[in-house]
Motif scaffolding. Structure first.
Motif, short mmCIF file in Angstrom:
data_model
loop_
_atom_site.label_atom_id
_atom_site.label_comp_id
_atom_site.label_asym_id
_atom_site.label_seq_id
_atom_site.Cartn_x
_atom_site.Cartn_y
_atom_site.Cartn_z
N ALA A 1 -8.89 -9.10 -5.39
CA ALA A 1 -9.97 -8.94 -6.36
C ALA A 1 -10.15 -10.19 -7.21
N GLU A 2 -9.04 -10.90 -7.48
CA GLU A 2 -9.11 -12.10 -8.34
C GLU A 2 -9.47 -13.35 -7.56
N TYR A 3 -8.86 -13.52 -6.38
CA TYR A 3 -9.00 -14.79 -5.66
C TYR A 3 -9.87 -14.69 -4.41
N GLY A 4 -10.22 -13.49 -3.97
CA GLY A 4 -10.98 -13.36 -2.74
C GLY A 4 -10.18 -13.85 -1.55
N ALA A 5 -10.88 -14.45 -0.58
CA ALA A 5 -10.23 -14.92 0.64
C ALA A 5 -9.32 -16.11 0.39
N ALA A 6 -9.38 -16.69 -0.80
CA ALA A 6 -8.52 -17.84 -1.11
C ALA A 6 -7.09 -17.43 -1.42
N VAL A 7 -6.83 -16.13 -1.57
CA VAL A 7 -5.46 -15.69 -1.84
C VAL A 7 -4.57 -16.12 -0.67
N THR A 8 -3.34 -16.48 -0.97
CA THR A 8 -2.42 -16.92 0.08
C THR A 8 -1.40 -15.82 0.38
N THR A 9 -0.86 -15.87 1.58
CA THR A 9 0.17 -14.89 1.93
C THR A 9 1.43 -15.10 1.09
N SER A 10 1.67 -16.31 0.63
CA SER A 10 2.84 -16.53 -0.23
C SER A 10 2.64 -15.84 -1.58
N GLN A 11 1.41 -15.85 -2.11
CA GLN A 11 1.13 -15.13 -3.35
C GLN A 11 1.34 -13.63 -3.16
N ILE A 12 0.85 -13.12 -2.03
CA ILE A 12 1.01 -11.69 -1.75
C ILE A 12 2.48 -11.33 -1.61
N ALA A 13 3.22 -12.17 -0.92
CA ALA A 13 4.65 -11.90 -0.73
C ALA A 13 5.39 -11.86 -2.06
N ARG A 14 5.08 -12.81 -2.95
CA ARG A 14 5.73 -12.81 -4.27
C ARG A 14 5.39 -11.55 -5.04
N ALA A 15 4.12 -11.14 -4.98
CA ALA A 15 3.71 -9.94 -5.71
C ALA A 15 4.39 -8.69 -5.16
N ALA A 16 4.62 -8.68 -3.84
CA ALA A 16 5.26 -7.52 -3.21
C ALA A 16 6.77 -7.57 -3.29
N GLY A 17 7.32 -8.73 -3.70
CA GLY A 17 8.77 -8.88 -3.77
C GLY A 17 9.43 -8.95 -2.41
N ILE A 18 8.74 -9.59 -1.47
CA ILE A 18 9.27 -9.71 -0.10
C ILE A 18 9.13 -11.16 0.35
N GLY A 19 9.73 -11.47 1.49
CA GLY A 19 9.55 -12.78 2.08
C GLY A 19 8.22 -12.85 2.81
N GLU A 20 7.66 -14.05 2.87
CA GLU A 20 6.35 -14.21 3.51
C GLU A 20 6.39 -13.77 4.98
N ALA A 21 7.51 -14.00 5.65
CA ALA A 21 7.62 -13.63 7.07
C ALA A 21 7.46 -12.13 7.26
N THR A 22 7.81 -11.35 6.24
CA THR A 22 7.69 -9.89 6.35
C THR A 22 6.23 -9.47 6.51
N ILE A 23 5.33 -10.22 5.88
CA ILE A 23 3.90 -9.91 6.01
C ILE A 23 3.48 -9.99 7.47
N PHE A 24 3.97 -11.01 8.16
CA PHE A 24 3.53 -11.24 9.54
C PHE A 24 4.29 -10.36 10.54
N ARG A 25 5.24 -9.59 10.05
CA ARG A 25 5.82 -8.55 10.89
C ARG A 25 5.02 -7.25 10.78
N ALA A 26 4.21 -7.17 9.72
CA ALA A 26 3.39 -5.97 9.51
C ALA A 26 1.93 -6.20 9.88
N PHE A 27 1.48 -7.45 9.77
CA PHE A 27 0.08 -7.78 10.05
C PHE A 27 0.03 -9.00 10.97
N LYS A 28 -1.01 -9.05 11.77
CA LYS A 28 -1.18 -10.16 12.72
C LYS A 28 -1.40 -11.47 11.98
N ASP A 29 -2.25 -11.45 10.96
CA ASP A 29 -2.57 -12.66 10.21
C ASP A 29 -3.14 -12.27 8.85
N LYS A 30 -3.52 -13.26 8.06
CA LYS A 30 -4.03 -12.96 6.72
C LYS A 30 -5.34 -12.18 6.78
#
Length: 203
Positions: free
Chosen positions: A19-48
């Motif tokens: 909502a704040e950054y739109g498509a410019a949000v990074t997966t590293s920002q999402i990972a920090r917010a979720a309290g997980i490693g960035e690699a965990t995102i790509f085990r759950a999703f194909k890509d950003k």
């Protein structure tokens, strides 16, 4: 934690960032917010892009707001029940606008390859908007039915009028509505109109 639980956790953390950054949000920002490693995102999703599409689906979905409507105490007076419903629906519509609007402004199109058309599988069903409206109306009808004997109109029509007022309030340009109706005022207009009781003037 299952893959579905992981996806839900990631989307929940990503929504305010999208909502704040739109498509410019990074997966590293999402990972920090979720309290997980960035690699965990790509085990759950194909890509950003798949994360962003999941955020849109969650934002426009009605499950969350229907749960909120279902949690409203039917023992409360009708005015209070509908005021709480208006607040829940207003928050839902604002979230939809923030997420979808931010992604649109930053150039993201759900299910599109850069410069290409949306993939047919990622297009919303033709009747998805009508189904969403019907589910919201049914949720409001459930809140109205305990007082149906007090109303001049059936609960179905009162619910449709309620949603019409609410959606109009959200879509009215600020320049034309410097002081939009509060939820309490909206419910007062819905249930009692805009005329004063006989012998009573507006303060």
């Amino acid at each position: 934690m299952s893959i579905d639980q992981r996806r839900i956790m990631i989307v929940t953390a990503a929504l305010p960032l999208v909502a704040e950054y739109g498509a410019a949000v990074t997966t590293s920002q999402i990972a920090r917010a979720a309290g997980i490693g960035e690699a965990t995102i790509f085990r759950a999703f194909k890509d950003k892009d798949e994360v962003l599409d999941a955020c849109v689906a969650e934002a426009i979905g009605t499950d969350h707001v229907l749960r909120e409507l279902g949690s409203i105490d039917l023992a409360e007076p009708l005015e209070i029940r509908l005021t709480e419903a208006a607040e829940a629906l207003h928050a839902h519509l604002e979230r939809v606008g923030a997420v979808v609007g931010s992604l649109h402004a930053s150039g993201h199109r759900r299910g599109r390859e850069p410069g290409g058309p949306a993939h047919p599988a990622d297009r919303p069903a033709p009747d998805s908007r009508a189904r969403s409206f019907a589910s919201l109306r049914n949720g409001v009808i459930d809140l109205i039915e305990p007082d149906q004997d007090k109303l001049r109109l059936p609960p179905e029509k009162v619910a449709a009028a309620f949603l019409g007022l609410l959606f109009t309030r959200m879509q009215t340009p600020v320049a034309e509505a410097d002081a939009p109706l509060t939820p309490e005022e909206l419910i007062a207009v819905l249930l009692h109109g805009t005329l004063n009781a006989p012998g009573k003037s507006r303060q």
